[in-house]
Design a protein around this motif. Sequence first.
Motif, mmCIF file in Angstrom:
data_model
loop_
_atom_site.group_PDB
_atom_site.id
_atom_site.type_symbol
_atom_site.label_atom_id
_atom_site.label_comp_id
_atom_site.label_asym_id
_atom_site.label_seq_id
_atom_site.Cartn_x
_atom_site.Cartn_y
_atom_site.Cartn_z
ATOM 1 N N GLY A 274 0.782 -1.221 0.000
ATOM 2 C CA GLY A 274 0.000 0.000 0.000
ATOM 3 C C GLY A 274 0.821 1.282 0.000
ATOM 4 N N THR A 275 2.139 1.154 0.091
ATOM 5 C CA THR A 275 3.009 2.326 0.066
ATOM 6 C C THR A 275 2.888 3.039 -1.279
ATOM 7 O OG1 THR A 275 4.589 1.262 1.559
ATOM 8 C CG2 THR A 275 5.405 3.119 0.252
ATOM 9 N N LEU A 276 2.732 4.364 -1.238
ATOM 10 C CA LEU A 276 2.668 5.157 -2.462
ATOM 11 C C LEU A 276 4.063 5.621 -2.855
ATOM 12 C CD1 LEU A 276 -0.469 7.370 -1.823
ATOM 13 C CD2 LEU A 276 -0.289 5.351 -3.269
ATOM 14 N N VAL A 277 4.353 5.569 -4.136
ATOM 15 C CA VAL A 277 5.632 5.994 -4.684
ATOM 16 C C VAL A 277 5.352 6.954 -5.831
ATOM 17 C CG1 VAL A 277 7.728 5.237 -5.874
ATOM 18 C CG2 VAL A 277 6.703 3.784 -4.115
ATOM 19 N N THR A 278 6.036 8.089 -5.845
ATOM 20 C CA THR A 278 5.931 8.987 -6.991
ATOM 21 C C THR A 278 7.268 8.981 -7.717
ATOM 22 O OG1 THR A 278 6.599 10.905 -5.693
ATOM 23 C CG2 THR A 278 4.237 10.507 -5.915
ATOM 24 N N ALA A 279 7.208 9.040 -9.023
ATOM 25 C CA ALA A 279 8.410 9.102 -9.851
ATOM 26 C C ALA A 279 8.189 10.154 -10.923
ATOM 27 C CB ALA A 279 8.689 7.742 -10.482
ATOM 28 N N THR A 280 9.155 11.026 -11.097
ATOM 29 C CA THR A 280 9.065 12.033 -12.140
ATOM 30 C C THR A 280 10.329 11.973 -12.988
ATOM 31 O OG1 THR A 280 10.052 13.756 -10.764
ATOM 32 C CG2 THR A 280 7.647 13.574 -10.743
ATOM 33 N N ALA A 281 10.211 12.379 -14.228
ATOM 34 C CA ALA A 281 11.361 12.364 -15.130
ATOM 35 C C ALA A 281 11.205 13.463 -16.168
ATOM 36 C CB ALA A 281 11.468 11.014 -15.821
ATOM 37 N N THR A 282 12.323 13.950 -16.626
ATOM 38 C CA THR A 282 12.347 14.886 -17.733
ATOM 39 C C THR A 282 13.586 14.591 -18.563
ATOM 40 O OG1 THR A 282 12.298 17.205 -18.394
ATOM 41 C CG2 THR A 282 13.553 16.682 -16.424
ATOM 42 N N ARG A 283 13.470 14.737 -19.861
ATOM 43 C CA ARG A 283 14.595 14.442 -20.747
ATOM 44 C C ARG A 283 15.503 15.643 -20.940
ATOM 45 N NH1 ARG A 283 14.093 9.885 -24.369
ATOM 46 N NH2 ARG A 283 15.513 11.042 -25.680
ATOM 47 N N CYS A 284 15.007 16.826 -20.692
ATOM 48 C CA CYS A 284 15.789 18.018 -20.977
ATOM 49 C C CYS A 284 15.805 18.945 -19.767
ATOM 50 C CB CYS A 284 15.196 18.749 -22.180
ATOM 51 S SG CYS A 284 16.099 20.236 -22.625
ATOM 52 N N ASN A 285 16.986 19.240 -19.280
ATOM 53 C CA ASN A 285 17.151 20.194 -18.200
ATOM 54 C C ASN A 285 18.187 21.197 -18.673
ATOM 55 O OD1 ASN A 285 17.834 21.653 -15.936
ATOM 56 N ND2 ASN A 285 18.012 19.894 -14.585
ATOM 57 N N GLY A 286 17.756 22.408 -18.956
ATOM 58 C CA GLY A 286 18.652 23.424 -19.477
ATOM 59 C C GLY A 286 19.808 23.761 -18.557
ATOM 60 N N ALA A 287 19.706 23.420 -17.279
ATOM 61 C CA ALA A 287 20.766 23.722 -16.316
ATOM 62 C C ALA A 287 21.882 22.691 -16.340
ATOM 63 C CB ALA A 287 20.181 23.815 -14.914
ATOM 64 N N GLY A 288 21.661 21.523 -16.948
ATOM 65 C CA GLY A 288 22.655 20.457 -16.974
ATOM 66 C C GLY A 288 22.004 19.097 -16.841
ATOM 67 N N TYR A 289 22.812 18.060 -16.865
ATOM 68 C CA TYR A 289 22.311 16.690 -16.803
ATOM 69 C C TYR A 289 21.989 16.344 -15.353
ATOM 70 C CZ TYR A 289 21.766 11.841 -18.138
ATOM 71 O OH TYR A 289 21.248 10.600 -18.385
ATOM 72 N N ASP A 290 20.756 15.966 -15.088
ATOM 73 C CA ASP A 290 20.285 15.762 -13.722
ATOM 74 C C ASP A 290 19.623 14.403 -13.586
ATOM 75 O OD1 ASP A 290 19.353 16.032 -11.138
ATOM 76 O OD2 ASP A 290 17.900 17.583 -11.595
ATOM 77 N N VAL A 291 20.264 13.507 -12.853
ATOM 78 C CA VAL A 291 19.676 12.210 -12.545
ATOM 79 C C VAL A 291 19.850 12.013 -11.046
ATOM 80 C CG1 VAL A 291 19.797 9.724 -12.864
ATOM 81 C CG2 VAL A 291 20.220 11.231 -14.796
ATOM 82 N N ARG A 292 18.741 11.991 -10.333
ATOM 83 C CA ARG A 292 18.809 11.809 -8.884
ATOM 84 C C ARG A 292 17.510 11.212 -8.383
ATOM 85 N NH1 ARG A 292 16.144 16.687 -7.214
ATOM 86 N NH2 ARG A 292 16.304 18.062 -8.990
ATOM 87 N N MET A 293 17.522 10.790 -7.141
ATOM 88 C CA MET A 293 16.355 10.197 -6.522
ATOM 89 C C MET A 293 16.293 10.665 -5.072
ATOM 90 S SD MET A 293 15.366 6.131 -6.119
ATOM 91 C CE MET A 293 17.069 5.680 -6.179
ATOM 92 N N GLU A 294 15.101 10.950 -4.626
ATOM 93 C CA GLU A 294 14.885 11.301 -3.233
ATOM 94 C C GLU A 294 13.898 10.298 -2.649
ATOM 95 O OE1 GLU A 294 13.601 15.361 -3.228
ATOM 96 O OE2 GLU A 294 15.353 16.003 -4.350
ATOM 97 N N LEU A 295 14.236 9.760 -1.505
ATOM 98 C CA LEU A 295 13.391 8.777 -0.831
ATOM 99 C C LEU A 295 12.998 9.345 0.524
ATOM 100 C CD1 LEU A 295 15.772 5.843 -1.628
ATOM 101 C CD2 LEU A 295 13.617 6.303 -2.781
ATOM 102 N N ALA A 296 11.710 9.399 0.778
ATOM 103 C CA ALA A 296 11.220 9.945 2.044
ATOM 104 C C ALA A 296 10.301 8.925 2.702
ATOM 105 C CB ALA A 296 10.464 11.249 1.803
#
Length: 132
Positions: A13-35
């Motif tokens: 029953g745990t809820l998980v959200t995941a978001t992604a974007t292919r383009c970040n004008g500030a630079g390449y960003d791949v990270r994960m936050e777990l709360a």
Amino acid sequence: MSSAAALLTLDDGTLVTATATRCNGAGYDVRMELAGERGQIGVGLADRTPLTSVEPQGPPAPEKPWPGFLERFAPAYEAELDAFVRLVRGAAPNPCDGREALAALRIAEACERSRRRGGRCGWGRLTGAPVP
């Protein structure tokens, strides 16, 4: 598709959200936050992560953000190739037998089916059985 978001419900029953974007004008960003109830952690946060705080005392934008995936993940790719060569030479066991990749593929396919249909898509509808 250049941006996506998914809401997943785990077996307990745990809820998980995941978001992604292919383009970040500030630079390449791949990270994960777990709360969770007992704390929060971040994976992929470093001095080159293209993330800027809006707080007055927060950290500024990085001076040299990651420009792309090759620079960001070079050590991981090198380790992966090293493990593969050691496996082929018989010097090490297979560190990834494919079950994790199959589970990730099933999750991705469930997300795509949900996107196409505009509704929920569970494991049973996708595979007929739970992931092993």
